[in-house]
Motif scaffolding. Sequence first.
Motif, short mmCIF file in Angstrom:
data_model
loop_
_atom_site.label_atom_id
_atom_site.label_comp_id
_atom_site.label_asym_id
_atom_site.label_seq_id
_atom_site.Cartn_x
_atom_site.Cartn_y
_atom_site.Cartn_z
N ARG A 22 -26.64 2.63 -13.17
CA ARG A 22 -25.24 2.74 -12.76
C ARG A 22 -24.31 2.72 -13.98
O ARG A 22 -23.40 3.53 -14.11
CB ARG A 22 -24.90 1.57 -11.84
CG ARG A 22 -23.43 1.44 -11.49
CD ARG A 22 -23.18 0.19 -10.70
NE ARG A 22 -23.92 0.22 -9.45
CZ ARG A 22 -23.47 0.82 -8.34
NH1 ARG A 22 -22.29 1.40 -8.34
NH2 ARG A 22 -24.19 0.83 -7.24
N GLU A 23 -24.61 1.79 -14.93
CA GLU A 23 -23.75 1.64 -16.11
C GLU A 23 -23.80 2.91 -16.97
O GLU A 23 -22.77 3.35 -17.49
CB GLU A 23 -24.21 0.43 -16.96
CG GLU A 23 -24.04 -0.92 -16.30
CD GLU A 23 -25.01 -1.19 -15.16
OE1 GLU A 23 -26.12 -0.62 -15.14
OE2 GLU A 23 -24.65 -1.96 -14.25
N HIS A 24 -24.98 3.46 -17.11
CA HIS A 24 -25.12 4.68 -17.92
C HIS A 24 -24.31 5.83 -17.30
O HIS A 24 -23.59 6.55 -18.00
CB HIS A 24 -26.61 5.04 -18.01
CG HIS A 24 -26.93 6.06 -19.06
ND1 HIS A 24 -28.17 6.20 -19.60
CD2 HIS A 24 -26.16 7.00 -19.65
CE1 HIS A 24 -28.16 7.18 -20.48
NE2 HIS A 24 -26.95 7.69 -20.53
N LEU A 25 -24.40 5.97 -15.97
CA LEU A 25 -23.65 7.05 -15.30
C LEU A 25 -22.14 6.80 -15.44
O LEU A 25 -21.36 7.74 -15.70
CB LEU A 25 -24.05 7.13 -13.83
CG LEU A 25 -25.46 7.69 -13.58
CD1 LEU A 25 -25.96 7.32 -12.18
CD2 LEU A 25 -25.48 9.21 -13.75
N GLU A 26 -21.73 5.54 -15.29
CA GLU A 26 -20.30 5.22 -15.43
C GLU A 26 -19.81 5.53 -16.84
O GLU A 26 -18.74 6.11 -17.03
CB GLU A 26 -20.05 3.73 -15.12
CG GLU A 26 -20.11 3.44 -13.64
CD GLU A 26 -20.00 1.95 -13.32
OE1 GLU A 26 -20.11 1.62 -12.13
OE2 GLU A 26 -19.84 1.13 -14.25
N ASP A 27 -20.62 5.17 -17.84
CA ASP A 27 -20.26 5.45 -19.24
C ASP A 27 -20.13 6.95 -19.47
O ASP A 27 -19.23 7.41 -20.16
CB ASP A 27 -21.35 4.93 -20.20
CG ASP A 27 -21.24 3.45 -20.43
OD1 ASP A 27 -20.27 2.85 -19.95
OD2 ASP A 27 -22.15 2.91 -21.08
N GLU A 28 -21.05 7.70 -18.88
CA GLU A 28 -21.05 9.15 -19.10
C GLU A 28 -19.75 9.77 -18.58
O GLU A 28 -19.21 10.70 -19.20
CB GLU A 28 -22.28 9.76 -18.42
CG GLU A 28 -22.75 11.04 -19.04
CD GLU A 28 -22.97 10.99 -20.54
OE1 GLU A 28 -23.51 10.00 -21.05
OE2 GLU A 28 -22.58 11.97 -21.21
N LEU A 29 -19.27 9.25 -17.44
CA LEU A 29 -18.02 9.78 -16.88
C LEU A 29 -16.82 9.57 -17.81
O LEU A 29 -15.82 10.27 -17.70
CB LEU A 29 -17.72 9.11 -15.53
CG LEU A 29 -18.37 9.73 -14.30
CD1 LEU A 29 -18.05 8.86 -13.08
CD2 LEU A 29 -17.88 11.15 -14.05
N GLN A 30 -16.95 8.59 -18.72
CA GLN A 30 -15.84 8.29 -19.64
C GLN A 30 -15.90 9.11 -20.93
O GLN A 30 -14.97 9.05 -21.73
CB GLN A 30 -15.89 6.80 -20.05
CG GLN A 30 -15.85 5.82 -18.90
CD GLN A 30 -14.59 5.97 -18.07
OE1 GLN A 30 -13.51 6.21 -18.61
NE2 GLN A 30 -14.72 5.89 -16.76
N GLN A 31 -16.99 9.82 -21.15
CA GLN A 31 -17.18 10.53 -22.43
C GLN A 31 -16.22 11.71 -22.54
O GLN A 31 -16.23 12.59 -21.68
CB GLN A 31 -18.62 11.04 -22.55
CG GLN A 31 -19.65 9.95 -22.68
CD GLN A 31 -19.45 9.10 -23.91
OE1 GLN A 31 -19.00 9.58 -24.96
NE2 GLN A 31 -19.77 7.83 -23.79
N GLN A 32 -15.44 11.72 -23.61
CA GLN A 32 -14.45 12.80 -23.76
C GLN A 32 -15.11 14.16 -23.96
O GLN A 32 -14.56 15.17 -23.57
CB GLN A 32 -13.55 12.50 -24.95
CG GLN A 32 -12.60 11.36 -24.64
CD GLN A 32 -11.46 11.27 -25.62
OE1 GLN A 32 -11.51 11.84 -26.70
NE2 GLN A 32 -10.42 10.54 -25.24
N THR A 33 -16.29 14.17 -24.58
CA THR A 33 -16.96 15.45 -24.81
C THR A 33 -17.95 15.79 -23.69
O THR A 33 -18.68 16.77 -23.77
CB THR A 33 -17.75 15.41 -26.14
OG1 THR A 33 -18.68 14.33 -26.08
CG2 THR A 33 -16.84 15.24 -27.33
N GLY A 34 -17.97 14.96 -22.65
CA GLY A 34 -18.98 15.13 -21.60
C GLY A 34 -18.55 16.07 -20.49
O GLY A 34 -17.36 16.30 -20.26
N PHE A 35 -19.55 16.59 -19.78
CA PHE A 35 -19.30 17.30 -18.52
C PHE A 35 -20.34 16.80 -17.52
O PHE A 35 -21.49 16.51 -17.90
CB PHE A 35 -19.36 18.83 -18.68
CG PHE A 35 -20.61 19.35 -19.31
CD1 PHE A 35 -21.74 19.61 -18.56
CD2 PHE A 35 -20.66 19.60 -20.69
CE1 PHE A 35 -22.90 20.10 -19.15
CE2 PHE A 35 -21.82 20.09 -21.29
CZ PHE A 35 -22.94 20.33 -20.51
N GLN A 36 -19.92 16.64 -16.29
CA GLN A 36 -20.82 16.12 -15.25
C GLN A 36 -20.53 16.88 -13.96
O GLN A 36 -19.40 16.89 -13.49
CB GLN A 36 -20.56 14.62 -14.98
CG GLN A 36 -20.60 13.73 -16.20
CD GLN A 36 -19.25 13.65 -16.92
OE1 GLN A 36 -18.20 13.82 -16.30
NE2 GLN A 36 -19.27 13.38 -18.21
#
Length: 140
Positions: A22-36
Amino acid sequence: MRLEDIPAILELEADTFSAWSREHLEDELQQQTGFQFVVRNEAAEMIQAVLCGRIMTDEAEILKLSVAEKARKKGMGYHLLDFVLNYCSAKGVKKCFLELRASNTAARNLYEKRGFFRVASRKDYYEEPVEDATVMQLEL
Ligand SMILES: CC(C)(COP(=O)(O)OP(=O)(O)OC[C@H]1O[C@@H](n2cnc3c(N)ncnc32)[C@H](O)[C@@H]1OP(=O)(O)O)[C@@H](O)C(=O)NCCC(=O)NCCS
């Protein structure tokens, strides 16, 4: 992908070696360079697939692709990947990378079908169980 999708994604990934917490997915949503992205079946109120990655200037990395077990082998993984590669291309990405377990034939076939090719191996890269990683690349 939205924060409220995370419980369904945890369920979707329960049978995979590559599940994130859960924490990893939450962190990923915060990544400025990320797409989900998720594939959402609104009638069934289900999430059927998820794909996460990052874009760094003109290169992208795909970090996660999972299709719910019941939805596999119907073209969903391919179409989600294709959508994301077109999204990346529109953002100016020229090369896309990813890593997968050396034994993951289903994923390797999927990536090869969309044009990825093997560029390297990483010895004992994965844990539980220990396994080499295959690195694949696609020129967009
Ligand atoms: C790998 C995965 C994403 C494939 O998703 P999918 O929606 O079932 O794949 P598709 O139906 O779009 O199949 C596209 C191609 O992938 C390959 N493929 C998919 N499943 C396969 C399987 N079980 N065995 C062999 N090849 C397979 C085939 O080449 C297929 O093309 P074809 O239908 O013309 O034969 C899915 O099996 C999955 O979520 N696995 C668990 C998580 C995982 O391993 N993710 C990848 C981590 S890098």
